[in-house]
Design a protein around this motif. Structure first.
Motif, PDB file in Angstrom:
ATOM      1  N   THR A 186       0.862  -1.182   0.000  1.00 47.85           N
ATOM      2  CA  THR A 186       0.000   0.000   0.000  1.00 47.85           C
ATOM      3  C   THR A 186       0.898   1.231   0.000  1.00 47.85           C
ATOM      4  O   THR A 186       2.121   1.116   0.007  1.00 47.85           O
ATOM      5  CB  THR A 186      -0.832   0.041   1.289  1.00 47.85           C
ATOM      6  N   GLY A 187       0.290   2.384   0.077  1.00 49.28           N
ATOM      7  CA  GLY A 187       1.054   3.627   0.230  1.00 49.28           C
ATOM      8  C   GLY A 187       1.684   3.735   1.609  1.00 49.28           C
ATOM      9  O   GLY A 187       2.525   4.597   1.843  1.00 49.28           O
ATOM     10  N   GLY A 188       1.296   2.859   2.522  1.00 50.41           N
ATOM     11  CA  GLY A 188       1.811   2.887   3.898  1.00 50.41           C
ATOM     12  C   GLY A 188       0.664   2.761   4.880  1.00 50.41           C
ATOM     13  O   GLY A 188      -0.258   3.566   4.861  1.00 50.41           O
ATOM     14  N   MET A 189       0.713   1.711   5.711  1.00 43.89           N
ATOM     15  CA  MET A 189      -0.372   1.448   6.664  1.00 43.89           C
ATOM     16  C   MET A 189      -0.059   1.956   8.060  1.00 43.89           C
ATOM     17  O   MET A 189      -0.900   1.858   8.957  1.00 43.89           O
ATOM     18  CB  MET A 189      -0.652  -0.056   6.727  1.00 43.89           C
ATOM     19  N   GLY A 190       1.149   2.473   8.240  1.00 47.07           N
ATOM     20  CA  GLY A 190       1.527   2.992   9.546  1.00 47.07           C
ATOM     21  C   GLY A 190       2.992   3.338   9.522  1.00 47.07           C
ATOM     22  O   GLY A 190       3.705   2.985   8.575  1.00 47.07           O
ATOM     23  N   ALA A 191       3.419   4.060  10.544  1.00 49.86           N
ATOM     24  CA  ALA A 191       4.832   4.449  10.614  1.00 49.86           C
ATOM     25  C   ALA A 191       5.162   4.821  12.039  1.00 49.86           C
ATOM     26  O   ALA A 191       4.262   5.107  12.835  1.00 49.86           O
ATOM     27  CB  ALA A 191       5.104   5.643   9.692  1.00 49.86           C
ATOM     28  N   TYR A 192       6.471   4.780  12.337  1.00 50.91           N
ATOM     29  CA  TYR A 192       6.910   5.339  13.608  1.00 50.91           C
ATOM     30  C   TYR A 192       8.176   6.147  13.403  1.00 50.91           C
ATOM     31  O   TYR A 192       8.902   5.966  12.426  1.00 50.91           O
ATOM     32  CB  TYR A 192       7.092   4.270  14.693  1.00 50.91           C
ATOM     33  N   SER A 193       8.392   7.057  14.336  1.00 45.16           N
ATOM     34  CA  SER A 193       9.578   7.917  14.300  1.00 45.16           C
ATOM     35  C   SER A 193      10.016   8.168  15.727  1.00 45.16           C
ATOM     36  O   SER A 193       9.162   8.381  16.591  1.00 45.16           O
ATOM     37  CB  SER A 193       9.244   9.253  13.627  1.00 45.16           C
ATOM     38  N   PRO A 194      11.309   8.184  16.052  1.00 41.69           N
ATOM     39  CA  PRO A 194      12.414   7.910  15.131  1.00 41.69           C
ATOM     40  C   PRO A 194      12.542   6.420  14.840  1.00 41.69           C
ATOM     41  O   PRO A 194      11.906   5.608  15.488  1.00 41.69           O
ATOM     42  CB  PRO A 194      13.637   8.407  15.919  1.00 41.69           C
ATOM     43  N   ALA A 195      13.380   6.102  13.817  1.00 48.64           N
ATOM     44  CA  ALA A 195      13.710   4.720  13.499  1.00 48.64           C
ATOM     45  C   ALA A 195      14.933   4.357  14.324  1.00 48.64           C
ATOM     46  O   ALA A 195      16.017   4.857  14.050  1.00 48.64           O
ATOM     47  CB  ALA A 195      14.017   4.592  12.007  1.00 48.64           C
ATOM     48  N   TYR A 211      14.510   8.393  -3.874  1.00 51.79           N
ATOM     49  CA  TYR A 211      14.188   9.684  -3.272  1.00 51.79           C
ATOM     50  C   TYR A 211      12.730  10.025  -3.523  1.00 51.79           C
ATOM     51  O   TYR A 211      12.168   9.686  -4.566  1.00 51.79           O
ATOM     52  CB  TYR A 211      15.024  10.804  -3.914  1.00 51.79           C
ATOM     53  N   ASN A 212      12.158  10.766  -2.566  1.00 53.23           N
ATOM     54  CA  ASN A 212      10.884  11.439  -2.791  1.00 53.23           C
ATOM     55  C   ASN A 212      11.112  12.925  -2.562  1.00 53.23           C
ATOM     56  O   ASN A 212      11.925  13.317  -1.721  1.00 53.23           O
ATOM     57  CB  ASN A 212       9.806  10.909  -1.846  1.00 53.23           C
ATOM     58  N   ALA A 213      10.354  13.738  -3.298  1.00 55.10           N
ATOM     59  CA  ALA A 213      10.561  15.191  -3.297  1.00 55.10           C
ATOM     60  C   ALA A 213       9.605  15.887  -2.338  1.00 55.10           C
ATOM     61  O   ALA A 213       9.384  17.094  -2.457  1.00 55.10           O
ATOM     62  CB  ALA A 213      10.376  15.721  -4.722  1.00 55.10           C
ATOM     63  N   ARG A 214       9.074  15.152  -1.377  1.00 60.29           N
ATOM     64  CA  ARG A 214       8.001  15.618  -0.490  1.00 60.29           C
ATOM     65  C   ARG A 214       8.077  14.800   0.783  1.00 60.29           C
ATOM     66  O   ARG A 214       8.858  13.859   0.873  1.00 60.29           O
ATOM     67  CB  ARG A 214       6.673  15.363  -1.191  1.00 60.29           C
ATOM     68  N   PHE A 215       7.252  15.146   1.760  1.00 62.65           N
ATOM     69  CA  PHE A 215       7.184  14.322   2.964  1.00 62.65           C
ATOM     70  C   PHE A 215       6.484  13.006   2.640  1.00 62.65           C
ATOM     71  O   PHE A 215       5.652  12.943   1.737  1.00 62.65           O
ATOM     72  CB  PHE A 215       6.390  15.033   4.061  1.00 62.65           C
ATOM     73  N   GLY A 216       6.794  11.960   3.416  1.00 59.70           N
ATOM     74  CA  GLY A 216       6.086  10.698   3.268  1.00 59.70           C
ATOM     75  C   GLY A 216       4.711  10.782   3.901  1.00 59.70           C
ATOM     76  O   GLY A 216       4.464  11.584   4.793  1.00 59.70           O
TER      77      GLY A 216
END
Ligand code: AMP
Ligand code: GLY
Length: 407
Positions: free
Chosen positions: A225-234, A284-289
């Motif tokens: 998917t485009g992303g089902m979740g995330a955490y920060s920091p890694a 690279y992406n040119a924007r925030f995730g």
């Protein structure tokens, strides 16, 4: 300063929420097209971002001092160039610089020239060339449509037959114009992590790390998917590794773009593979995730409008002190049935007391129907919380998820 934010997802809701807390906003925050969550932070306006003249006219009429572009499509389409030419400061790279996201082949060639660690590769422009090039690689084969494909343009094929079939699909138009060129890459082994840097074209300001979760199902199952979740920091991206990433990957990229006369400004989002030989660039992406931005904004305690304006105007101070919450932030994506295929729309969403214990619910794909909140996209809500570590942040985020009524 009045600010115009462009976009309509959870990423933009998080940006709106943080811009709204910026001491240097001191004016009106507008958003186009926005969503019901963004409407709580900004005045929504109807603007067609592909009509550059209309966006410029709006900025002039409302004395906009900064435009923040959330998604990649308007960047690759050159909206920031049009705004800059009209004298409007923009957070986001030019069309030429956004090729770092818009063309995988462009980025691989830049890495080759600048000695940036990344997977070995071949660029191919026909099915015949691509099939011939496969002989130089071993399974699993990594095949990438060159252009923007909404995060779906990468195929990892386990066998030569699967690779040939995928190449035939790509050159046959399954990704439209994005697949007119295909990059074939060496397969890298390691853990993935994301690193973010802000830049004004020269100065570089590290802006945190994250890891996301790509498969749709709990337990790491189902399609990407485009992303089902995330955490920060890694946690895996230690201070020493971050320093290495900046020196070997980010700095030479920014320098190469400047040397080519196409300086890159905005946020540079590096997808990294932490291999046995050290960190290597995946893309690279040119924007925030999205949803990485949501966890970064949950932790960022600085003046977002000020630092974005500094990127836009070439006045970023590399050592600029910025506050970060040292805790871990974690976001859980609640998606509609059917995602990442065809999501069901229109299901009622009741947020209840989900934000009562410090969690924050960002709207990703919601709409108001007769005054009631309904699901209006694949990824619907990003339920975000902080904690002393990933486990605690996860427990808090899921406790908030449990208070939300959404089929
Ligand atoms: P991208 O859209 O380029 O980030 O690729 C999507 C995903 O494919 C990445 O997050 C990786 O999981 C995987 N991937 C891409 N390139 C490679 C590679 N060269 N080796 C191994 N995995 C890769
Ligand atoms: N979550 C990955 C992306 O925004 O590209």
């Amino acid at each position: 300063m009045n600010i115009l934010l462009l976009g309509s997802g959870g990423r933009e809701h998080a940006l709106a929420w943080k811009l709204r807390q910026s001491p240097s906003l001191r004016g009106t925050l507008y958003a186009a097209p926005g969503n019901p969550g963004i409407a709580e932070e900004a005045e929504l306006v109807a603007l067609d971002v592909t009509d550059h003249g209309a966006v410029i006219a709006f900025c002039q009429a409302r004395a906009i001092g900064l435009v923040v572009i959330g998604p990649e499509a308007p960047l690759v389409d050159g909206l920031s160039d049009a705004l800059r030419a009209a004298g409007v400061p923009v957070f986001g790279p030019s069309k030429a610089a956004a090729q770092l996201e818009g063309s995988k082949g462009f980025t691989k060639d830049l890495c080759a020239r600048a000695g940036i660690p990344t997977a070995g590769y071949v660029r191919t422009a026909s099915l015949e060339d691509a099939r011939a090039a496969l002989a130089r690689f071993a399974a699993p084969y990594v095949l990438k449509a060159d252009g923007l494909a909404a995060g779906k343009g990468v195929v990892i094929a386990e066998t030569l037959a699967d690779a040939e079939a995928a190449l035939a699909d790509m050159f046959g138009g399954s990704f439209g114009a994005a697949g007119a060129e295909v990059v074939i890459e060496e397969f890298m082994v390691g853990e993935e992590a994301s690193f973010f840097a802000l830049t004004d074209g020269t100065a570089i300001l590290p802006f945190g790390s994250a890891q996301d979760h790509k498969r749709v199902g709990d337990g790491d199952v189902g399609p990407n998917t485009g992303g089902m979740g995330a955490y920060s920091p890694a946690p895996v991206l230690t201070q020493a590794l971050q320093a290495e990433v900046i020196e070997k990957i980010i700095r030479p990229t920014i320098a190469s773009m400047a040397d080519a006369g196409t300086p890159y400004s905005g946020v540079l989002f590096a997808g990294l593979m932490l291999t046995a030989e050290g960190p290597k660039l995946i893309e690279y992406n040119a924007r925030f995730g999205d949803p990485e931005c949501q966890v970064l904004m949950m932790r960022f305690e600085g003046d977002l409008a000020a630092v974005m304006l500094a990127c836009a105007t070439g006045t970023l101070a590399p050592g600029q002190p910025m506050g970060w919450n040292p805790e871990t932030a974690l976001t859980v994506v609640m998606a509609a049935e059917g995602y990442p295929g065809t999501p069901e729309k229109g299901g009622a969403v009741a947020l209840g007391e989900s934000e009562a214990d410090g969690a924050k619910v960002f709207h990703a794909g919601t709409a108001l129907q007769d005054g009631a909140l309904v699901a209006n996209g694949g990824r619907v809500l990003n339920v975000t919380a902080t904690g002393a570590n990933v486990t605690e942040a996860q427990a808090k985020a899921y406790a908030a998820v449990d208070k939300i009524d959404f089929a």
